[in-house]
Motif scaffolding. Structure first.
Motif: not given
Ligand SMILES: *[C@@H]1O[C@H](CO)[C@@H](O)[C@H](O)[C@H]1NC(C)=O
Ligand SMILES: *[C@@H]1O[C@H](CO)[C@@H](O)[C@H](O)[C@H]1NC(C)=O
Ligand SMILES: *[C@@H]1O[C@H](CO)[C@@H](O)[C@H](O)[C@H]1NC(C)=O
Ligand SMILES: *[C@@H]1O[C@H](CO)[C@@H](O)[C@H](O)[C@H]1NC(C)=O
Ligand SMILES: *[C@@H]1O[C@H](CO)[C@@H](O)[C@H](O)[C@H]1NC(C)=O
Length: 630
Positions: A443-460, A396-401
């Motif tokens: 998590t998957f596909p966070g670790g797939c090198p061909y996707v852009t993985s997005v984390g989270a922030t907040q206003i304190a 699946q990861c190759n397909e993202y690539g």
């Protein structure tokens, strides 16, 4: 694909098994291994030697080992071919299994006593098919077959134990062989429905009804609105409405939205958009299921439509019928006809299989290459790597690539449980997942090198919208190191700096400390307390489920601006954003961590970190930099 000392043990077992059957068989190596049977399955007896197995040998794609190189060639800003994306025919040709693969596997079967007249090449050219007895399969693959039984419903399934083996020269031409380790058996329908996989365990973080809805910049620390996000990321852009730019949000049935909630949202926050709807693209019978869950879809669509505004269409890829649902592979099948068949196609234990003849099911052939991939595709669902086999994930990861080669940006939420898997589940030393276990669970596909993985922030809490954000603290932003995928070139230098300057103090048996595996997320965005209309009322919803489509919406504006100037879409962005000039253009997050598995997780630091990646989008700076590229 193979792992450490376990493989060595299997190798010895294979030798002893093979030794007395045929002295001519060349040296074999473990081809696929599995540490434990899937949850609920137990071997109950050896399989009957005379039983016939329909053996299917999935042939390896050619040139797949060079995928990262090809992708970098069209995605790295220093490459003379930047932006020169491939078309679908070029992709199919480049990776089609080579004639050499067919010949090598046929010759090996023939030498092992399975003559050419017993084998057949599938129409797609991706499979060699033959019928063998269990006895023949055991000798051929250096394994033992067992009958497994499911504790829940006593169903039986024949599968081999722990590993199977192939001669080295054959192994490199084979992707997988079935039936072997895979539990290619449909889980009972109610189980899939209840589990609502793929999904972020309990879904996004949803709070209690908001009594007083604010629509000002003074309360962004408590309630995020469209204006808060525009202010945070300096996002002020009117889409040109070229019709060339495309942007899709993916939802998996039974997640759904109530269209009238869009008007409640627009009525309060974006009056000119009242009446606007996403364009529904149904994949494998996907519909707006009136009895479905409203959280994820409502959040994603209200903010995506609101941020891009009325000039830009938002596509809704609704995947799966109301009976079996769908998976990432079902979506990919719809986008790429070659993906439906190569390397074995879908896995019935994970993917929806169509036609679905059950009452209310989608009783038609699956969508295969029927949907044109949008320029940006945002998905807020995921698995844990430990839920899936390496083969399934790598295919699946190759397909993202490959989609990246064609200029598509694939974005995934990184997860909401810090260094733990969905629902806070971690790994035991034997590889099983359990609450209270101590090994980090990427998590998957966070670790797939061909996707852009997005984390989270907040206003304190208590801070103004103008203050620097912190890593999400109301929940923990998913991040860390993959146990499956190797580190791609584009992130080596920043990840190695992090490990050198801020070495995590955890023992190396609870996280992948090798420095050689893919680290995630890549970037981050606000993910706490979005004000979302559900059933006519506003509730706070958060998670990387929020940050991913929000960030994707802003990047879609960069595509719009580039397309207007006759340039290509931004495509696979990772080689660009990690490059020297770009990485400094993000709002660097320097406070926080991502706890999980009984630890504080990793620390947020200056520069890239495995909690917030390179940081959040600074729209004007990134727009200028991307417009300066060819
Ligand atoms: C295997 O056996 C089945 C059932 O008899 C048959 O339909 C199929 O064509 C056979 N496959 C091959 C490759 O001979
Ligand atoms: C988000 O909302 C919840 C519930 O309304 C509240 O407890 C929490 O403090 C809020 N988060 C922030 C950062 O204000
Ligand atoms: C604003 O939201 C409220 C729910 O909090 C809803 O009742 C109202 O109709 C919305 N306003 C408009 C103009 O849609
Ligand atoms: C894995 O280890 C855990 C904890 O020691 C144990 O409870 C579980 O039964 C083991 N599972 C298997 C399949 O060995
Ligand atoms: C760490 O990740 C690599 C892949 O980059 C993998 O080969 C290795 O097995 C992983 N280590 C553990 C302990 O899972």
């Amino acid at each position: 694909m193979l792992s450490g000392c376990l493989s060595v043990l299997f190798l010895i077992a294979a030798f002893s098994l093979v030794a007395h059957s045929s002295p001519l068989i060349p040296r074999r190596i473990p081809h696929e291994t599995r540490r434990a049977a899937p949850f609920g399955w137990q071997p109950v007896r050896r399989a009957e030697p005379s039983t016939i197995l329909p053996l299917r040998i999935g042939l390896a794609q050619s040139n797949i080992a060079d995928l990262e190189f090809y992708l970098s060639d069209v995605s790295h800003p220093d490459s003379p071919n930047y932006g020169k994306h491939w078309n679908a025919a070029q992709v199919t040709d480049k990776f089609r299994p080579a004639a050499e693969a067919v010949e090598t596997v046929r010759a090996w079967l023939s030498e092992s006593g399975i003559h050419a007249q017993r084998t057949r090449l599938s129409a797609s050219g991706g499979w060699l098919l033959t019928n063998v007895t269990i006895e023949e399969a055991e000798a051929l693959l250096g394994t033992e077959y067992y009958v497994f039984q499911n504790a829940a419903d006593s169903k039986e399934h024949v599968a081999c134990d722990s590993a199977y083996h192939l001669p080295e020269h054959v192994s490199k031409h084979v992707e997988l062989i079935t039936p072997t380790l895979h539990f290619d058996i449909m889980k009972s329908r109610p189980m899939i429905k209840r589990a609502t996989r793929p999904g972020f365990g309990s879904g996004p973080q949803i709070g209690a009804k908001i009594d007083k809805v604010f629509n000002d910049l003074a309360h962004c620390d408590e309630q995020i609105t469209l204006d808060c996000l525009r202010t945070l990321y300096n996002f002020d852009y009117t889409f040109v409405n070229t019709k060339k730019n495309s942007f899709a949000i993916v939802e998996y049935t039974p997640q759904t939205h109530n269209p009238s909630d869009l008007d409640v949202f627009f009525g309060n926050f974006s009056k000119s958009q009242v009446g606007e709807r996403p364009t529904l693209i149904s994949i494998d019978g996907g519909v707006l299921d009136s009895s479905g869950s409203l959280g994820e879809s409502s959040l994603d669509l209200q903010y995506a439509l609101g941020l891009v505004g009325k000039n830009q269409e938002v596509l809704l890829y609704q995947v799966g019928d109301e009976v079996v649902g769908g998976s990432f592979n079902n979506m990919l099948d719809a986008l790429d006809a070659s993906f439906c068949t190569f390397e074995g196609g879908d896995d019935p234990t994970q993917d929806g299989i169509y036609p679905d003849t059950a009452l209310g099911g989608f009783d038609e052939p699956e969508n295969c290459g029927t949907v044109k991939a949008a320029d940006i595709i945002s998905t807020s669902y995921g698995y844990d790597e430990a839920d899936l086999t390496p083969f399934y994930m790598i295919r699946q990861c190759n397909e993202y690539g490959k989609l990246g080669l064609m200029g598509v940006t694939i974005m995934y939420a990184s997860g909401d449980d810090g260094v733990a898997g969905f629902g806070g589940v971690c790994l035991e030393p034997n590889g099983t997942q359990a609450l209270g276990a101590s090994i980090f669970n990427p998590t998957f596909p966070g670790g797939c090198p061909y996707v852009t993985s997005v984390g989270a922030t907040q206003i304190a809490h208590g801070n103004p919208v103008t203050a620097p954000e912190i890593a999400a603290a109301d929940f923990a932003s998913g991040g860390g190191w993959s146990n499956i995928f190797a580190i791609p070139d584009y992130q080596k230098s920043v990840v190695q700096s992090y490990l050198r300057e801020h070495p995590p103090s955890y023992p190396s048996d609870i996280w992948n400390s090798t420095g050689k595996s893919r680290a995630f997320p890549d970037i981050a965005g606000n993910g706490v307390n979005y004000t979302v209309a559900i059933d006519g009322e506003f509730v706070p919803i958060g998670g990387t489920s929020a940050s991913c489509p929000m960030t994707a919406s802003i990047l879609s504006a960069i595509n719009d601006a580039r397309l207007v100037r006759g340039k290509s879409p931004i495509g696979f962005i990772n080689p660009t954003i990690y490059s020297e000039p770009f990485r400094g253009l993000f709002n660097d997050i320097t406070t926080g961590s991502n706890p999980g598995c009984g630890t504080d997780g990793f620390s947020v630091e200056r520069g890239w970190d495995p909690v917030t990646g390179l940081g959040t989008i600074n729209f004007p700076k990134l727009l200028d930099a991307w417009l300066a590229l060819p």
